[in-house]
Design a protein around this motif. Structure first.
Motif, short mmCIF file in Angstrom:
data_model
loop_
_atom_site.label_atom_id
_atom_site.label_comp_id
_atom_site.label_asym_id
_atom_site.label_seq_id
_atom_site.Cartn_x
_atom_site.Cartn_y
_atom_site.Cartn_z
N ILE A 106 -23.31 -45.02 -31.45
CA ILE A 106 -22.81 -44.69 -30.11
C ILE A 106 -23.99 -44.11 -29.34
N PHE A 107 -24.18 -44.59 -28.13
CA PHE A 107 -25.22 -43.98 -27.31
C PHE A 107 -24.82 -43.92 -25.85
N LEU A 108 -25.45 -42.97 -25.17
CA LEU A 108 -25.26 -42.74 -23.75
C LEU A 108 -26.59 -43.05 -23.08
N ALA A 109 -26.57 -43.88 -22.05
CA ALA A 109 -27.81 -44.27 -21.35
C ALA A 109 -27.52 -44.41 -19.87
N ASN A 110 -28.61 -44.45 -19.09
CA ASN A 110 -28.43 -44.68 -17.67
C ASN A 110 -28.50 -46.18 -17.39
N PHE A 111 -28.27 -46.58 -16.16
CA PHE A 111 -28.21 -48.00 -15.83
C PHE A 111 -29.57 -48.69 -15.85
N GLU A 112 -30.64 -47.91 -15.95
CA GLU A 112 -31.97 -48.49 -16.10
C GLU A 112 -32.32 -48.69 -17.58
N GLY A 113 -31.46 -48.20 -18.47
CA GLY A 113 -31.68 -48.37 -19.91
C GLY A 113 -32.33 -47.18 -20.59
N ALA A 114 -32.53 -46.09 -19.87
CA ALA A 114 -33.11 -44.89 -20.48
C ALA A 114 -32.05 -44.17 -21.32
N GLU B 122 -32.30 -47.92 -31.12
CA GLU B 122 -31.54 -47.38 -29.99
C GLU B 122 -32.18 -47.64 -28.63
N LYS B 123 -33.49 -47.48 -28.51
CA LYS B 123 -34.13 -47.66 -27.19
C LYS B 123 -34.09 -49.12 -26.77
N THR B 124 -34.34 -50.02 -27.70
CA THR B 124 -34.29 -51.45 -27.39
C THR B 124 -32.87 -51.85 -27.03
N TYR C 260 -18.96 -52.49 -27.38
CA TYR C 260 -18.11 -52.10 -26.26
C TYR C 260 -18.93 -51.17 -25.37
N ILE C 261 -19.00 -51.50 -24.09
CA ILE C 261 -19.75 -50.71 -23.11
C ILE C 261 -18.76 -50.25 -22.05
N VAL C 262 -18.78 -48.96 -21.76
CA VAL C 262 -17.86 -48.42 -20.77
C VAL C 262 -18.65 -47.52 -19.80
N ARG C 263 -18.33 -47.66 -18.53
CA ARG C 263 -18.97 -46.85 -17.49
C ARG C 263 -18.46 -45.43 -17.58
N LEU C 264 -19.38 -44.49 -17.45
CA LEU C 264 -19.04 -43.08 -17.50
C LEU C 264 -19.85 -42.38 -16.41
N THR C 265 -19.22 -42.12 -15.28
CA THR C 265 -19.87 -41.50 -14.13
C THR C 265 -21.04 -42.39 -13.71
N HIS C 266 -22.27 -41.89 -13.79
CA HIS C 266 -23.45 -42.65 -13.41
C HIS C 266 -24.22 -43.14 -14.63
N LEU C 267 -23.55 -43.20 -15.75
CA LEU C 267 -24.15 -43.61 -17.02
C LEU C 267 -23.22 -44.61 -17.68
N PHE C 268 -23.62 -45.10 -18.85
CA PHE C 268 -22.69 -45.88 -19.65
C PHE C 268 -22.75 -45.43 -21.10
N LEU C 269 -21.61 -45.57 -21.76
CA LEU C 269 -21.49 -45.31 -23.19
C LEU C 269 -21.42 -46.66 -23.88
#
Length: 144
Positions: A42-50, A61-63, A100-109
């Motif tokens: 499970i990871f939390l990232a921003n829309f740029e992939g950080a 995880e980073k890739t 499974y990818i879900v939007r969470l505020t300004h990030l995604f899980l």
């Protein structure tokens, strides 16, 4: 999100600053609660992939975060153009597992799971994490 400049969040914080504000250790411990024999990462990232935080099998995880951000952006733009609305979730059935990818505020899980994992379990788990994390994340982004 994709589709228009107005739908993209205006974030002045780096992923490291967000990670610090979110108390990274506590966030990682929260994400670890979702790891099981079926949900492996499970990871939390921003829309740029950080990457902001992660738990489980984090060997790539980073890739993975960068690839998922690209998928989200491409699908999101198409959804916005077709339906004039932002995308909130994506299911991927891959050769070696399910995502499974879900939007969470300004990030995604993002939840990576075994091939045998039911998408319903992924969605239920994802929705549980959204309920737990949404309020604190909204408060952080309102401060930006």
């Amino acid at each position: 999100l994709a589709g228009s400049e107005e739908s993209k969040p205006k974030i002045n914080k780096t992923s490291k600053q967000l990670s610090n504000m979110l108390k990274a250790k506590a966030l990682t411990k929260t994400l670890e609660k979702g790891i099981s024999d079926k949900i492996t990462t499970i990871f939390l990232a921003n829309f740029e992939g950080a990457l902001i935080a992660s738990a489980g099998d984090v060997s790539n995880e980073k890739t993975t975060a960068a690839v998922v951000a690209n998928i989200w952006s491409d699908y999101g733009e198409n959804i916005y153009q077709l339906m004039n609305q932002d995308m909130s979730e994506v299911f991927l059935d891959c050769e070696k597992g399910r995502v499974y990818i879900v939007r969470l505020t300004h990030l995604f899980l993002c939840f990576c799971a075994t091939k045998e994992t039911d998408f319903g379990l992924l969605r239920t788990t994802g929705n549980g994490f959204v309920r737990v994390l949404e309020k604190p994340l909204n408060e952080i982004f309102q401060e930006s």
